[in-house]
Design a protein around this motif. Structure first.
Motif, short mmCIF file in Angstrom:
data_model
loop_
_atom_site.label_atom_id
_atom_site.label_comp_id
_atom_site.label_asym_id
_atom_site.label_seq_id
_atom_site.Cartn_x
_atom_site.Cartn_y
_atom_site.Cartn_z
N LYS A 226 -3.33 8.21 7.32
CA LYS A 226 -3.17 7.09 8.25
C LYS A 226 -3.36 5.75 7.57
O LYS A 226 -2.65 4.78 7.88
N VAL A 227 -4.33 5.67 6.63
CA VAL A 227 -4.54 4.40 5.93
C VAL A 227 -3.35 4.09 5.03
O VAL A 227 -2.86 2.95 4.97
N ILE A 228 -2.87 5.10 4.32
CA ILE A 228 -1.71 4.90 3.44
C ILE A 228 -0.51 4.42 4.24
O ILE A 228 0.16 3.44 3.89
N GLN A 229 -0.24 5.10 5.34
CA GLN A 229 0.91 4.74 6.16
C GLN A 229 0.73 3.36 6.79
O GLN A 229 1.69 2.59 6.93
N GLY A 230 -0.51 3.03 7.15
CA GLY A 230 -0.77 1.72 7.73
C GLY A 230 -0.54 0.60 6.74
O GLY A 230 0.07 -0.42 7.08
N PHE A 231 -1.02 0.78 5.51
CA PHE A 231 -0.79 -0.25 4.48
C PHE A 231 0.69 -0.36 4.13
O PHE A 231 1.20 -1.45 3.88
N CYS A 232 1.40 0.77 4.10
CA CYS A 232 2.85 0.72 3.84
C CYS A 232 3.57 -0.09 4.91
O CYS A 232 4.45 -0.90 4.61
N ALA A 233 3.18 0.13 6.17
CA ALA A 233 3.83 -0.58 7.27
C ALA A 233 3.57 -2.08 7.18
O ALA A 233 4.39 -2.89 7.63
N LYS A 234 2.39 -2.45 6.58
CA LYS A 234 2.05 -3.87 6.42
C LYS A 234 2.56 -4.44 5.10
O LYS A 234 2.34 -5.62 4.81
N GLY A 235 3.23 -3.60 4.30
CA GLY A 235 3.76 -4.06 3.02
C GLY A 235 2.73 -4.18 1.93
O GLY A 235 2.99 -4.79 0.89
N SER B 100 3.56 10.33 4.02
CA SER B 100 2.92 9.32 3.16
C SER B 100 3.72 9.12 1.88
O SER B 100 3.94 7.98 1.43
N TYR B 101 4.17 10.25 1.26
CA TYR B 101 5.01 10.16 0.06
C TYR B 101 6.31 9.43 0.37
O TYR B 101 6.76 8.55 -0.38
N GLU B 102 6.95 9.80 1.47
CA GLU B 102 8.26 9.21 1.80
C GLU B 102 8.16 7.71 1.99
O GLU B 102 9.00 6.95 1.47
N MET B 103 7.12 7.25 2.72
CA MET B 103 6.99 5.82 2.98
C MET B 103 6.73 5.04 1.69
O MET B 103 7.30 3.97 1.46
N LEU B 104 5.87 5.61 0.82
CA LEU B 104 5.55 4.91 -0.43
C LEU B 104 6.78 4.85 -1.36
O LEU B 104 7.11 3.79 -1.92
N ILE B 105 7.45 5.99 -1.51
CA ILE B 105 8.61 6.03 -2.42
C ILE B 105 9.72 5.11 -1.91
O ILE B 105 10.37 4.38 -2.69
N LYS B 106 9.92 5.13 -0.60
CA LYS B 106 10.96 4.28 -0.02
C LYS B 106 10.68 2.81 -0.28
O LYS B 106 11.59 2.03 -0.67
N GLU B 107 9.43 2.38 -0.08
CA GLU B 107 9.08 0.98 -0.28
C GLU B 107 9.16 0.58 -1.76
O GLU B 107 9.61 -0.52 -2.10
N LEU B 108 8.73 1.50 -2.64
CA LEU B 108 8.80 1.20 -4.09
C LEU B 108 10.25 1.08 -4.53
O LEU B 108 10.61 0.20 -5.34
N ASN B 109 11.12 1.96 -4.04
CA ASN B 109 12.54 1.87 -4.37
C ASN B 109 13.14 0.57 -3.87
O ASN B 109 13.94 -0.09 -4.56
N ILE C 178 10.37 3.41 -11.50
CA ILE C 178 9.51 4.27 -12.33
C ILE C 178 8.31 4.75 -11.52
O ILE C 178 7.95 5.93 -11.53
N CYS C 179 7.70 3.82 -10.83
CA CYS C 179 6.55 4.19 -9.99
C CYS C 179 6.97 5.19 -8.91
O CYS C 179 6.27 6.17 -8.63
N ALA C 180 8.11 4.93 -8.31
CA ALA C 180 8.61 5.83 -7.28
C ALA C 180 8.86 7.22 -7.85
O ALA C 180 8.57 8.24 -7.22
N SER C 181 9.42 7.26 -9.08
CA SER C 181 9.71 8.55 -9.72
C SER C 181 8.43 9.33 -9.99
O SER C 181 8.37 10.55 -9.83
N ILE C 182 7.36 8.61 -10.43
CA ILE C 182 6.08 9.28 -10.71
C ILE C 182 5.53 9.92 -9.44
O ILE C 182 5.07 11.06 -9.45
N LEU C 183 5.60 9.17 -8.34
CA LEU C 183 5.09 9.71 -7.07
C LEU C 183 5.93 10.90 -6.60
O LEU C 183 5.40 11.88 -6.07
#
Length: 507
Positions: free
Chosen positions: A431-440, A463-472, A478-483
Motif C-alpha cells: 500500500k505504501v509503494i502504491q501510494g507513493f507511485c500514485a503521488k509520483g 506494486s511491480y507494475e506501477m513502479l515499472i510503468k512509472e520508471l519507463n 535500466i531501473c525498470a529492467s532491474i525491477l
C-alpha cells in the motif's frame, strides 16, 4: 449510662499514646495491665498498637530487659524457615519461661509475633500458656483474635471472642472492628452483625467506625437495603451518632454496584445538606456507577460537578475512571476532550488508554477526516513520552494514514514497526509503494521495495507494475529492467502492457 461490670483493655490496643492507670509502687516495669487497677497517680505510658497499620519496626517495649528477650526470640523465629527449627525455638522459649513472668510480658511476645507475621508460632504459644504459668488476660485474647483474623480465619477469631466474653472481659473497639471486617471479607456478614448486636447488648457503645465496618460488609454482599436502614439508624441514635463521609460513600458504592446510581446521587445530595464534604473517592464511586450502567457521559457531568459546585479538584483516579468509561462505551469525541484536559493539567494518562483512544479515533476517521489529526496528536504524545506502542495500534494508525493519503507519515509508522521488531503485513508495504507511485514519489517507493526485498519480502504484482510503468514513463529503462528481473526471479509476472513490453525489448 451505668458503668459496665466488664473489664476493658483498650490501653494496649489503641494506635496512639494513651493514659494508662498504673500503681506507682509497681516495680515490674511492665506495660500497663489490660484491666483497670486502683491507683493514686496517672502516668503517661506508651502502648503497643494492634491497629491495621502496625509494622514490624513497632516493637517499642517499655521494659528494656523484656524488649531484649522478645526481640531476640522473634529474630530467631523469623530467620528460621523450617518447621523443625521453629519447634526448637518454641522449646527454648519454654525453657526460658522465667523471662516471661507476667501476662504483660507474654503479651509482648505474642504481639511481636503478630507484628512479625508469625501467626502459627503465636497460636502455638497461646496453647502453651500453662508451660509459662501465665493466666491469659483480655489483651492475650485480643491479640489471638487479631492473629486469627490475619490468617483469614475469622470463625476461630469469633470463638476466641466468645471465650473472652465468658471470662468477663470486654474487647477493645479496634479488636471488634478487625473481627467484623474479617468476617465481612469472607462474606459472613450475618456473623459480623451478630457480633455487632452482642456487643451492643453488653453495653458497648459502637462508634461510627464500627458502624462503617458493618455498612461495608452489607454492601459487599449486596444487602444494600439493610445498609440504608443501618445508616438511618445512625442518624437517629441517642446520643446522635453522625455518619461521616465514609459512611455515605460506602453505601453509595453499594447502590452503584446494584445499578442504582441515581439513588446514590440522591444520597450524595443528602450528605452535602447535612454538612458533609464529599471527597475524590465519593465522586469516583458515582463515576464508576454510571460507567457500569452504560452512562459514561453522566460521569463527565459528575466531574464537572466536582469542580464547579463542590470545589473538589479531580485527580488522576477521577479523570482515568471517566476516560476508561468513555472508551468502554465508545464515546470517542468526549473521550478525546477529557484526554486533552488531562494533558493540559499535566495529569498522567495510562499508556493502554492512550493506545485505545488512538485506535478508536483512527477507525472513526474514515467517516470524519478531522479525527485523523486527533489520532496523530495522541500518537505523537506517546512517542514524545517514549512509550512502546504495540503492533496492533501501529497497524491501525498506519492503515488510517494510508486511507487519509498521509503517505509520508505512514512511512514513519512503518519504520517504527520495523525498528521495534514487528513484522508488518505484506499488504502494508504494497500500500505504501502504491501510494507513493500514485503521488509520483518514485524514489521513496523504490527504496521501500528494495528494503522489503532485502528482508525476504515478495511484493505484489501491482506494486511491480506501477513502479515499472512509472520508471519507463520517465525513461529510466535500466531501473525498470532491474525491477522486472527481480519480479521474474520471485515468480511474479507483471501484465505486459506496451510500456512493459518496451522494458522487455531493452533487456
Amino acid at each position: 449510662m451505668a458503668s459496665s461490670p466488664f473489664h476493658t483493655f483498650s490501653q494496649l490496643l489503641q494506635p496512639r499514646t494513651t493514659f494508662a492507670t498504673t500503681p506507682t509502687n509497681n516495680n515490674n516495669n511492665n506495660l500497663s495491665s489490660c484491666t483497670t487497677r486502683p491507683s493514686n497517680k496517672l502516668i503517661l505510658t506508651p502502648t503497643l498498637s494492634l491497629s491495621s497499620n502496625t509494622q514490624r519496626n513497632d516493637l517499642d517495649f517499655h521494659d528494656r530487659t523484656t524488649r531484649f528477650h522478645i526481640k531476640r526470640h522473634v529474630h530467631k523465629i523469623t530467620t528460621l524457615s523450617s518447621t523443625n527449627s521453629k519447634t526448637q525455638i518454641l522449646r527454648n522459649l519454654e525453657k526460658d519461661a522465667e523471662s516471661f513472668k507476667t501476662s504483660s510480658d507474654f503479651n509482648h511476645l505474642l504481639m511481636a509475633l503478630v507484628i512479625a507475621q508469625q501467626h502459627e508460632v503465636c497460636l502455638i504459644l497461646f496453647t502453651k500458656l500453662q508451660s509459662f504459668k501465665v493466666v491469659p488476660d483480655g489483651c492475650t485474647f485480643s491479640i489471638v483474635i487479631r492473629c486469627h483474623c490475619e490468617r483469614k480465619d475469622p470463625d476461630e477469631a469469633k470463638k476466641v471472642l466468645d471465650t473472652l466474653l465468658q471470662n468477663g472481659f470486654l474487647p477493645d473497639e479496634v479488636t471488634m472492628n478487625v473481627l467484623m471486617s474479617s468476617l465481612c471479607k469472607k462474606g459472613k456478614v450475618q456473623k459480623a452483625r451478630e457480633v455487632f448486636e452482642v456487643m451492643r447488648e453488653k453495653g458497648f457503645k459502637m462508634s461510627v467506625q464500627s458502624h462503617n465496618c458493618l455498612l461495608k460488609g452489607l454492601c459487599y454482599v449486596g444487602r444494600v437495603e439493610e445498609a440504608l436502614d443501618l445508616l438511618n439508624e445512625m442518624k437517629n441514635e441517642t446520643p446522635l451518632l453522625n455518619p461521616d463521609v465514609y459512611s455515605y460513600t460506602v453505601v453509595m458504592d453499594g447502590l452503584c454496584k446494584v445499578g442504582l446510581s441515581d439513588e446514590a446521587m440522591g444520597l450524595l445530595n443528602e450528605a452535602v445538606r447535612v454538612g458533609i464534604v464529599p471527597n475524590e473517592v465519593t465522586f469516583n464511586t458515582l463515576i464508576e456507577g454510571y460507567s457500569r450502567e452504560g452512562r459514561p457521559l453522566e460521569g463527565v457531568l459528575v466531574l464537572e460537578l466536582m469542580k464547579k459546585k463542590h470545589g473538589c479538584v479531580p485527580g488522576y483516579v477521577n479523570y482515568s475512571t471517566v476516560l476508561h468509561g468513555l472508551l468502554k462505551w465508545n464515546e470517542i469525541p468526549a473521550a478525546f476532550k477529557v484526554y486533552k484536559e488531562m494533558v493540559e493539567l499535566g495529569i498522567e494518562v495510562d499508556s493502554r488508554m492512550m493506545a485505545k483512544l488512538a485506535r478508536r479515533l483512527c477507525r472513526l476517521s474514515r467517516r470524519e477526516r478531522g479525527l485523523l489529526r486527533d489520532a496523530c496528536q495522541v500518537f505523537d504524545k506517546m512517542r514524545e513520552k517514549g512509550l512502546v506502542v504495540d503492533q496492533r495500534t501501529l497497524e491501525v494508525i498506519f492503515e488510517a494514514l494510508l486511507w487519509g493519503e498521509k503517505f509520508d507519515e505512514a512511512l514513519e509508522v512503518l519504520n517504527d514497526m520495523v525498528k521495534l521488531g514487528y513484522s508488518p503485513k505484506a499488504i502494508a508495504f504494497d500500500k505504501v509503494i502504491q501510494g507513493f507511485c500514485a503521488k509520483g514519489k518514485l524514489e521513496e517507493a523504490v527504496s521501500i521495495l528494495l528494503f522489503w526485498l532485502g528482508n525476504g519480502g515478495v511484493p505484489h504484482k501491482l506494486s511491480y507494475e506501477m513502479l515499472i510503468k512509472e520508471l519507463n514513463a520517465q525513461g529510466r529503462l535500466i531501473c525498470a529492467s532491474i525491477l522486472l528481473g527481480a519480479a521474474f526471479k520471485q515468480g511474479v509476472v507483471p501484465s505486459m502492457d506496451p510500456l512493459l513490453c518496451k522494458c522487455c525489448e531493452e533487456r
